[in-house]
Structures are given as C-alpha cells and as structure tokens.
Design a protein around this motif. Structure first.
Motif, mmCIF file in Angstrom:
data_model
loop_
_atom_site.group_PDB
_atom_site.id
_atom_site.type_symbol
_atom_site.label_atom_id
_atom_site.label_comp_id
_atom_site.label_asym_id
_atom_site.label_seq_id
_atom_site.Cartn_x
_atom_site.Cartn_y
_atom_site.Cartn_z
ATOM 1 N N LEU A 174 -5.936 -0.079 10.450
ATOM 2 C CA LEU A 174 -6.290 -1.074 9.487
ATOM 3 C C LEU A 174 -5.580 -1.942 8.583
ATOM 4 O O LEU A 174 -5.840 -2.894 8.234
ATOM 5 N N LEU A 175 -4.441 -1.442 8.740
ATOM 6 C CA LEU A 175 -3.275 -2.162 7.944
ATOM 7 C C LEU A 175 -3.217 -3.503 8.870
ATOM 8 O O LEU A 175 -3.076 -4.591 8.101
ATOM 9 N N ALA A 187 -13.299 -2.283 3.787
ATOM 10 C CA ALA A 187 -11.909 -2.383 3.617
ATOM 11 C C ALA A 187 -11.485 -3.754 3.310
ATOM 12 O O ALA A 187 -11.771 -4.674 3.821
ATOM 13 N N VAL A 225 -13.318 -4.593 8.210
ATOM 14 C CA VAL A 225 -12.169 -5.121 7.275
ATOM 15 C C VAL A 225 -12.469 -6.456 7.070
ATOM 16 O O VAL A 225 -12.590 -7.269 7.777
ATOM 17 N N SER A 262 -10.151 0.945 -1.522
ATOM 18 C CA SER A 262 -8.906 0.161 -1.174
ATOM 19 C C SER A 262 -8.056 1.388 -0.853
ATOM 20 O O SER A 262 -6.882 1.140 -0.801
ATOM 21 N N GLU A 263 -8.345 2.625 -0.807
ATOM 22 C CA GLU A 263 -7.473 3.768 -0.539
ATOM 23 C C GLU A 263 -7.886 4.157 0.955
ATOM 24 O O GLU A 263 -8.706 4.517 1.383
ATOM 25 N N LEU A 264 -6.771 3.936 1.746
ATOM 26 C CA LEU A 264 -6.830 3.891 3.375
ATOM 27 C C LEU A 264 -7.207 5.452 3.516
ATOM 28 O O LEU A 264 -7.965 5.624 4.376
ATOM 29 N N GLU A 265 -6.638 6.380 2.906
ATOM 30 C CA GLU A 265 -6.679 7.972 3.240
ATOM 31 C C GLU A 265 -8.316 8.185 3.262
ATOM 32 O O GLU A 265 -8.917 8.965 3.854
ATOM 33 N N LYS A 284 2.340 3.024 2.290
ATOM 34 C CA LYS A 284 2.353 3.909 3.479
ATOM 35 C C LYS A 284 3.256 3.816 4.694
ATOM 36 O O LYS A 284 3.529 2.740 5.188
ATOM 37 N N LEU A 291 0.803 -1.180 0.065
ATOM 38 C CA LEU A 291 0.055 -0.014 -0.064
ATOM 39 C C LEU A 291 0.903 1.088 -0.133
ATOM 40 O O LEU A 291 0.354 2.281 -0.210
ATOM 41 N N GLU A 347 -4.604 4.454 10.248
ATOM 42 C CA GLU A 347 -3.934 3.736 9.151
ATOM 43 C C GLU A 347 -3.257 2.313 9.883
ATOM 44 O O GLU A 347 -3.437 1.194 9.341
#
Lengths: 327, 496
Positions: free
Chosen positions: B487-488, B285, B467, B453-456, B237, B235, B484
């Motif tokens: 979520l990750l 997500a 999730v 699929s975009e965390l921001e 980040k 991703l 972040e």
C-alpha cells in the motif's frame, strides 16, 4: 481617454445599480417639474432640503455600517434621544445643545461598537437592544412629553435659518457627505471598511485593524444620528422622544436603493445620497399630487406607495445585477 | 538561519495539538512541510504567524526572538502567508488588494496613481498582464494566487508561507506558480510549501520537514529522502512490523456490481477506475488530496463527472444528483458527520429515518408504526447504545452516531454503500465494532466502498484496495497482495 472615463467605468454589479438610482432621481425630478407648477419653486426646494437633511445624515452613517456587512437599528431611537438632550441643553448655549445632542449620539455609537466588537454580539441584536434603550432614555429624560427648546440662545438657527441662501441643515448634510465621500474613496480607512465588509476574517489576516475600524463606523453612525436629532429639535422647536420611529428603516431603504449590497463590501456615498433623495422625492411628489385635488392620499397610503416603490427599485436592481453577472 | 522554531507546544481544551515541534528555514530555500490531517502543520504555521499563541517553545526570525500576537505583526516583520482559500477581498481591485493596509499616500489620501503603477510593476515581474483595476473576483484561482504572492512581495516579505497552493490549480497554472517561487528564491525569499502531491514537492522543494501527531518526525534535504521513506514518516509505520502480519487469504472473484471506468472531473479526479463487487468491501486508499472523497462524490452524483463512465449491474449510469444515485441503490456516509451527516438536536429516530421519510409516508403523513419498526430493528441490529430512540443524537458517542448514520442508509436498502473514513473520531473499541458490522453487511450481500486513510483499517477489513495518487487510480491490490508495504509503495506511486 481611458483615465478620463475611469470614474464611469462599470466594474462591479453595484455600479450599474448606482447609475440606475441617479437616473431614477433625475426622472422623478423631471416628472415633478413638468406636472406640478411650484415643484421647482425655491420654497419647495428649500423646505425639501431642510426637512430631508436629517434622513440623509442617518442614511450616510447607515451606508458605512452596511458596507461593513453590519446594520444599525438604533439610529431612530438615538436621534429621538439626542433631540431631547439637545432641547434640554439648549437654554445654556446653542453650542451646548448642538454638542450635547451629538455627544448623546456618539455615546450610543460607542456602546454599539463596544458590544459588537468586544462582546461579539451580532450587530442586529446589539443595535436592537440599544435602540430600545435609547428610546427609553429619551422618554425618561423628557418625562414622556416633548421638551421645548430655548428660542433665546440661537439654538433654533441650526434647523430653521439659511446660510448663503440655503438651509443650514442642507449645508450640514453637504459637508457630511463630502467628508463621507473623502473617507470612503480617498482615505485608506475607507478601503479598509470595504475590505472588512468583503470578509472580516480575511481582512484580519491581511493585517487590517478590524475591531477598531468597525467600532469607528458605529461611532460615526451614532454621532450622525445624534446630529440628526439636534436638527430635529432645532427645526421643530422641541425635543421629540417619540419621533424617530422607523427612521432606521428609511435609512436602510435609502442605502439599499443607492445600490449598496446588504451583504457588505460594496457601496457608494454619492449613490446613498441619491437613494435618500429619491425616497424623499416620492413623498414630495405624493404631496403635490394631493395638492392637485384629484385624489387625496392619507399618510398611510403614502407609506404603502413608498413601500411598493422601494420594492420595485430593489427588484429592478436585482435583475440588473444578475444580468451584469451573467453578461 | 532565517527562521527557527524549537520546542513548540500547543494544546486546545486540554488536547495537545503540538508536542515540542520544530521547524527551521534557511534564507532563499523552499521548505516542504508535510503531514497527514491533524499532524499539526496548520497549528504550527498559525503559531508562527500570530493567529494562535504558543504554550511553550522559542521562535527566532532573522536572528531575533519573536512573539507575534497578531497576523499584522508577523506581516510587518516580513512573514507573509498565502492561505489555501486565498485571502483577498474579492470585490476590491487587484491593486487595492496588493496594497491594502499599506496604501501609498499623498497628503494623507490614497495615491491611486502610485498604487496602480506599483501594482503594474510587481505584476510585471511575474509576467502577469491583467487589469489591476478589476475586482479580484473576476480572475481565476491561479491569478488570485499570483495577486496574493504579489502582495507578499510588495510587503518585502522574507518568508512566504504557502498552504496547499496547488490544490485548485491545473498543470499549466502549477508551472506558472513554480516559476514564481523560483523568482522569489532568486531574490533571497524563503518559502514554506505545505503540500501533499509528492511529485510537486520533489519538483520545487529543497528540504522537507515531516510532521506527525503534533511532532516533527523527520527533517532532511529533499534529495536524500526517498518517496517511500517520506510516506512512511508521514503515516508513521515501521514496515517490518507489519509485513509479518500481512494476510494470506484468497477471495473468490465475485461479479462486479459497480464499475467506475476512467472517471475524471477537474484537477482533483483525473483518471479513476475501480470495481466494487457483490458482497465485498473494497477499500479506497491514498494520501490526503489524492482525490478519494472527490471520487466518492462523483459516483454519488454530488459532483458532475466530466469524463469516464459508471456502470451499475452492467448498465451504464449517469447520476445527475444524489437522488438519482440513491434511487439506484447507492448510499454515501460522508466523512464529516457534523457537517454533512447528523442533525445534532434531532432524535435518533428522526436522524435515522431522514433519508427514508418519502418512503414512510402514508397519505402524506409519516407512518409512525413503520418508523418505529425500522428504528427498533436497526438499533438492535447495529447495537446502538442509547437511552431511547427519542434521545437527541448529539448525546451519543462518536461511534454510536456513526452507527445511526449507517442505519440511515441501510434502511434505504442500498446495494452499494460508500463510506468515507468510517472510524474517524471514534475510539478504538468502537472502531473494530464498526468494521465487524461492515463485514457482516458485506456477507449479507452488500457492496461496500470504504475510503480510509488508516492502513491498519484497510488491511483488517478490505477484500481489495484501490490506491489513488494525484487523482489517478495507480493500483488495485487483491487481498492476497495486500500489505502495508504494498500500500505504501502504491501511495508513493512507485509501483514496479
């Protein structure tokens, strides 16, 4: 035992349809033999084979084209043009007429292959265009009338004479079908043709030479149409630029009745022959029926009846296939 | 080294798909190749196998520089590819498929007996007892895949590329596949394994190459790459930078409008539970292939649910087809606008009212006045930039097309709107506009389920995020726990 039965094993929906067409052909022959006195006479059989060999040749080429998932609408126009070319060349040598007519067909086939594989035009459109062009060329070469062939060089032997008691066109058809069967069933290229019809992109990814194979198939279809044109000119003593109309449809019908799927990837040479003979047999039987004198059907009615017959066969096949699939 | 690809670049119509990417594979190793959609994995593989030509870079295979121009060349050099949509000729027999283009011959003719024997022998090595005379179409996906692998083996492949080989397999079939891969390894064959399911990658792969935005961003032995790190590389980040801006805002618990409980269907959706509340944006997500879109399709009635329940406003529901869901007030804006959404040549007016036409009829004819009223209202409300309502939609920018699609569903007055990747292919400015729009719709009472699929995007817009991992909902994070890192961690399926 299992090995012995292998050729008859029903493994795909098409197999059943193919067996069906052979049974239907046998049924029609039986019907004709029982109903009409001279149906099985040598005269009827030989003239039936002599005349219908042309259509069988075109259907053979069409079968290969349709197995690849394509279509060749140009065969009728090609045959007409080839008959004119053959007639024009027949005074020089019988072989000049034969080879010239075939070369004319080959040229159209090569053009089809080029347009379809290199310029990536849909086969339907490409061969529609070459069909019109071929008719036009035939009419131009013939000056808008039929062109008499030479009776001095032996050119008419091709279409009119017999060999070992059988018409020469029938021999030509037999050899062509044997070669066709060999190619489709026994040579790698036949399997490649089937695989291409099953999915062109996939076949390419499996390392098959898709373009070259497709081009060869259209080349063969054109050449066979050219050969049919040669027989036409030789049999009727004239190159006929206005003949051949609707031949492509007859060929497509034969192939479909023979259980070959229009979507490609499946088909059989033997069943195509049976399909062509079956449709021709319907005509033959209608002629006999007229001969009995009870009814009198015009050519137009015959066409209607043939169309209805084709529809019945195709619907039956579709039913068979859905049952096979769900079963 | 068996394969080395260095500095590979490729652009399509001026847009860079690969920027100096690299990939190295040793003999008899299984190399994982991972990355998000559009990271460049498939482009890299297609360049290797001769489907595409590279713009720059060097490839050596087996010590020799190579430059394949056709798949056939790569195949004869010993590189076999098994594509996701298993490329076999369905109507041809198993034996023929294994040998297509390299048929055993006798006197120029196919030696069917030898072909049958060879096919039986190779299928035997994979413990596959099937009738090789049957058409490939008769068999299930896993068996077809084995046939494709058998084909690769008989080609004496030194390198087998598998593109998401497990995407349509169930657990038992995956086990069989992995056994096959181990058999390949033992005979010295290397495998490039493209996949998304982390557990599978760790189970079968020796090393991993991670790609992002057309570049190779990490290479490492699988054992030295923790799941979290792998996801972060994919991703792209840096956790630290985002933790600082983690929101700290509490959302009141509003009543649940749509509840999905233990939904399952096939292998893509195994056990998904989630709630969409009144006037909230719920995020969904998960990594690629985690079952997000499939879950949306289940809720919407586009696919049939096999287990679990859906409750709408407290009443149990079973949608047999999308029309049922639509009638119940659910809308779905799908991921791929071009495929499922817009009719490019039709006007904005027509595109916007397509789902509404049955309701706009007056004596069987479309009520033009009401149509105009609705179209004008939404063009203004959503700020669609267009010359006129009769402009063909294909002339609009991506963001404006998305607004028209959104309007199409809003005009049906939905109570729940599912929106899959709302900002894909839209430029940055339009992105925040769309997100603001969704927020104001939620404030007006609409329940939004936003797949992203975009965390921001999730962090910026969602009130809570569920999730998914491997078809299972593994965590639901309310706004105050959203970050972040959280979520990750959930995506990598390492929730403590």
């Amino acid at each position: 035992m299992q090995t012995l039965l292998r050729p008859f094993a029903i493994k795909s929906p098409g197999d059943l349809a193919r067996i069906g067409v052979i049974l239907a052909l046998a049924g029609l022959i039986l019907f004709g033999a029982l109903r009409y006195d001279n149906f099985l006479s040598p005269f009827n059989i030989l003239s039936f084979l002599r005349y219908n060999s042309m259509f069988a040749l075109i259907a053979l080429g069409m079968a290969f084209v349709i197995i690849t998932g394509g279509i060749d609408l140009s065969v009728g126009g090609t045959a007409a043009m080839a008959s004119v070319v053959a007639a024009l060349l027949s005074p020089y040598h019988w072989a000049a007429g034969l080879l010239g007519g075939m070369a004319a067909g080959l040229a159209v086939g090569a053009l089809n292959g080029f347009i379809i594989t290199k310029m990536r035009i849909q086969p339907f459109i490409a061969t529609l265009a070459t069909m019109l062009a071929a008719y036009g060329t035939g009419l131009l070469l013939a000056n808008n009338q039929s062109v008499s062939v030479s009776y001095d060089t032996g050119f008419t032997v091709i279409g009119q004479d017999d060999f070992l008691g059988f018409p020469i066109p029938a021999w030509i058809g037999l050899v062509a079908y044997l070669l066709g069967w060999l190619v489709l069933e026994k040579l790698p290229v036949g399997r490649h043709i089937l695989a291409i019809g099953d999915g062109e992109a996939t076949a390419g990814l499996m390392g098959l030479k898709v373009e070259r194979t497709l081009a060869a198939v259209y080349l063969a279809s054109g050449t066979l149409a050219g050969l049919a044109g040669v027989i036409l000119a030789s049999q009727f003593g004239a190159g006929q630029p206005t003949e051949g109309v609707g031949w492509e449809l007859f060929a497509i019908a034969s192939v479909v009745v023979g259980g070959t799927l229009l979507t490609g990837g499946s088909g059989s040479v033997g069943a195509t022959l049976a399909g062509a003979l079956l449709l021709a047999m319907v005509f033959n039987i209608l002629n006999f029926e007229n001969g009995l004198g009870w009814i009198s059907l015009s050519a137009y009615w015959q066409s209607v009846i043939r169309g209805a017959f084709l529809l019945v066969v195709v619907v039956l096949q579709a039913k068979l296939m859905t049952r096979q699939r769900s079963g | 080294m068996l394969l080395s690809m260095q500095g590979i670049s490729k652009a399509f119509a001026g847009v860079a798909a690969l920027k100096s990417a690299s990939l190295e594979v040793e003999p008899a190793e299984v190399m994982a190749l991972v990355g998000q959609n559009g990271a460049g994995k498939s482009t890299l593989i297609k360049i290797l196998t001769g489907v595409y030509r590279r713009d720059a870079g060097d490839i050596t295979f087996d010590g020799k520089p190579v430059d394949f121009t056709m798949p056939a060349e790569a195949q004869s050099a010993g590189i076999a590819t098994i594509y996701q949509e298993i490329n076999l000729a369905p109507q041809r027999s198993v034996a023929e498929n294994i040998y297509l283009s390299r048929e055993p011959k006798r006197f120029g003719m196919i030696d069917h007996a030898a072909m049958r024997r060879g096919a039986a022998a190779v299928l035997q090595t994979f413990n596959l007892a099937i009738d090789a005379d049957r058409p490939v179409a008769h068999f299930d996906a896993a068996t077809r895949q084995m046939v494709a692998i058998a084909r690769a083996v008989t080609q004496n492949a030194r390198l087998v590329i598998m593109d998401e080989p497990t995407s349509s397999l169930d657990e038992r079939e995956v086990a069989v596949l992995f056994e096959t891969i181990r058999t390949l390894k033992r005979s010295g064959v290397a495998v490039i394994f493209i996949g998304h399911r982390l557990d599978e990658l760790y189970a079968i792969c020796d090393r991993v190459t991670i790609m992002r935005d057309g570049q190779t961003v990490a290479k490492s032995p699988m054992a030295d790459m923790p799941k979290m790190a792998l996801v972060r590389h994919m991703l792209g980040k840096e956790l630290a930078a985002f933790q600082a801006m983690a929101p700290d805002q509490d959302v009141p618990e509003r009543p649940v409008r749509l509840a999905v409980d233990k939904a399952g269907a096939g292998v893509r959706v195994r056990d998904v539970s989630l709630n969409v509340r009144e006037g909230e944006i719920s995020g969904l997500a998960g990594l690629l292939g985690s079952g997000r879109t499939e879950t949306a399709r289940l809720i919407f009635g586009a696919d049939r649910m096999q287990s679990g329940t859906i409750t709408m406003d407290g009443r149990a529901r079973a949608y047999r087809e999308p029309a049922d869901a639509i009638a119940d007030g659910i809308g779905l804006v799908s991921e791929d606008r071009k495929i499922d959404g817009i009719v490019p040549d039709m006007s904005i007016r027509e595109n916007m009212t397509l789902a509404l036409l049955p309701k706009l009829k007056k004596a069987g004819i479309v009520d033009r006045a009401r149509q105009d009223e609705i179209v004008t209202k939404y063009i203004r409300a959503l700020g669609v930039k267009c010359a006129s309502p009769d402009q063909p939609i294909k002339e609009l920018s991506g963001g404006n097309q998305q607004k028209v699609l959104l309007a199409r569903w809003l005009a049906t007055d939905p109570r729940v709107l599912i929106i899959d990747e709302p900002t894909r292919g839209i430029d940055i400015g339009a992105k925040s506009q769309i997100l603001k729009l969704l927020r104001s719709l939620a404030d007006d009472g609409l329940s939004v389920l936003m797949i992203s699929s975009e965390l921001e995007e999730l962090l910026a817009a969602a009130d809570r995020v569920t999730v998914l991992s491997d078809g299972t909902s593994v965590a639901t994070l309310p706004r105050r726990e959203l970050s972040e890192a959280a979520l990750l961690a959930a995506m990598a399926h390492q929730v403590e």
